[in-house]
Design an enzyme around this catalytic site. Structure first.
Site, PDB file in Angstrom:
ATOM      1  N   SER A 184       1.199  -1.772   0.094  1.00 12.30           N
ATOM      2  CA  SER A 184      -0.018  -0.005  -0.201  1.00 12.30           C
ATOM      3  C   SER A 184       0.388   1.160   0.414  1.00 12.30           C
ATOM      4  O   SER A 184       1.638   1.663   0.850  1.00 12.30           O
ATOM      5  CB  SER A 184      -1.265  -0.268   1.508  1.00 12.30           C
ATOM      6  OG  SER A 184      -2.339  -1.075   1.280  1.00 12.30           O
ATOM      7  N   LYS A 195      -7.284   0.889  -3.316  1.00 10.29           N
ATOM      8  CA  LYS A 195      -6.575   0.724  -1.584  1.00 10.29           C
ATOM      9  C   LYS A 195      -7.619   1.734  -1.055  1.00 10.29           C
ATOM     10  O   LYS A 195      -7.419   1.128   0.833  1.00 10.29           O
ATOM     11  CB  LYS A 195      -5.907   0.182  -1.254  1.00 10.29           C
ATOM     12  CG  LYS A 195      -4.893  -0.456  -0.227  1.00 10.29           C
ATOM     13  CD  LYS A 195      -5.494  -1.463   0.254  1.00 10.29           C
ATOM     14  CE  LYS A 195      -5.801  -2.128   1.548  1.00 10.29           C
ATOM     15  NZ  LYS A 195      -4.161  -2.550   1.343  1.00 10.29           N
ATOM     16  N   LYS A 239      -0.966   4.910   8.869  1.00  6.32           N
ATOM     17  CA  LYS A 239      -0.621   4.983   7.440  1.00  6.32           C
ATOM     18  C   LYS A 239      -1.290   4.727   6.092  1.00  6.32           C
ATOM     19  O   LYS A 239      -1.483   6.166   5.430  1.00  6.32           O
ATOM     20  CB  LYS A 239       1.150   4.219   7.203  1.00  6.32           C
ATOM     21  CG  LYS A 239       1.426   4.394   5.446  1.00  6.32           C
ATOM     22  CD  LYS A 239       2.254   2.940   5.482  1.00  6.32           C
ATOM     23  CE  LYS A 239       0.897   2.454   4.691  1.00  6.32           C
ATOM     24  NZ  LYS A 239       1.928   1.064   3.511  1.00  6.32           N
TER      25      LYS A 239
END
Length: 287
Positions: free
Chosen positions: A92, A166, A234
């Site tokens: 990611s 995502k 994050k």
């Protein structure tokens, strides 16, 4: 097919095993070699450096922690890639980082697909990951059969679109974890059986994998990491950065991210599963 997988942590190791089970000739590399060593016993070639790992591979899969880590490894291996190789970014990272990486590989005559995943360690182990793939259609078709050993790849748009998908996924996951935590605490304090309620809600509008899996974790106090809190933060930081670039305000994501950061910074929960947001809620309520 000769493949490489870079990053053999919680997600990368079971993904590597599924690629080996599918019959691929696989090289692996991890910054901490001890995490990659067991894959050697399963039939993978354990490389000492990223350059050694990617040499001769048609497809290189990255499952590294973030964009800067991926960037560093790419530069370390850039002169070792096989002609026409394709880099598949399954970690990611930011959509802007994916677009920059895609342009870098295009200049070298190489392909690039950003294909982050959802499904956690269970999905990685079972080969059932949701795989959101960005890139040109022809390059996606080249890598799709390999990705099929890891889950269900779907082409969602140009380079960067996979990472954007995502981010949308992570926004939904985080906000749903927050809602499930609140509902679970309400049930516990009100005297209902949370496990029985989860069973009663199966198939209804409120049902979800998060309700069933993370709701169980909350009631059982099982916060052994599948998806780490620090990585959830994050991803949510990236969601909010992308939203800012689009002149958008996302109040629910902002609030739940602040709560995850409290869990990490004030309660030392960064290494716990992200379902441990339940602990932050209990602490907030003096419990």
């Amino acid at each position: 097919m000769k493949l490489t997988l870079l990053g053999t942590g919680l997600m990368g190791a079971p993904m590597a095993r599924n690629l080996l089970a599918a019959g691929h000739d696989l090289a692996v590399w991890n910054r901490s070699r001890d995490k990659a060593a067991p894959l050697g016993e399963a039939g993978a070639r354990v490389a000492a450096t990223p350059a050694e790992a990617v040499a001769g591979a048609s497809i290189v899969i990255s499952m590294l922690s973030d964009g800067p880590a991926s960037d560093t490894v790419q530069m370390a291996a850039m002169n070792a890639f096989a002609p026409g190789a394709v880099w598949v970014e399954m970690g990611s990272i930011k959509p802007s980082e994916a677009r920059a990486h895609g342009a870098r590989f295009a200049q070298q005559g190489m392909g690039y697909v950003d294909a982050p995943v959802s499904g956690g360690t269970k999905g990685a182990e079972g080969g059932t990951l949701a795989i959101m793939s960005g890139g040109d259609a022809a390059t996606f078709e080249t890598v799709a059969p390999v990705l099929g050993a890891l889950g269900r790849p779907v082409h969602v748009g140009p380079v960067g679109a996979g990472q954007l998908a995502k981010l949308a996924n992570q926004a939904i996951v985080a906000c749903t974890i927050g809602a499930v935590a609140e509902a679970t605490l309400l049930l516990e304090r009100g005297g209902a059986d949370p496990a029985a309620v989860r069973d009663a809600l199966k198939g209804g509008f409120a049902d979800s994998a998060i309700l069933q899996q993370h709701g169980r974790r909350m009631t059982e106090g099982d916060f052994v990491p599948g998806g780490l809190t620090k990585f959830q933060i994050k991803d949510l930081d990236n969601v909010l950065d992308e939203a800012e670039s689009l002149a958008l305000t996302l109040p629910a994501v902002t609030t739940v991210n602040d709560r995850f950061k409290r869990l990490r910074d004030e309660m030392a929960g960064g290494e716990l599963d992200h379902s441990a947001l339940f602990l932050e809620l209990k602490d907030r309520n003096g419990l």
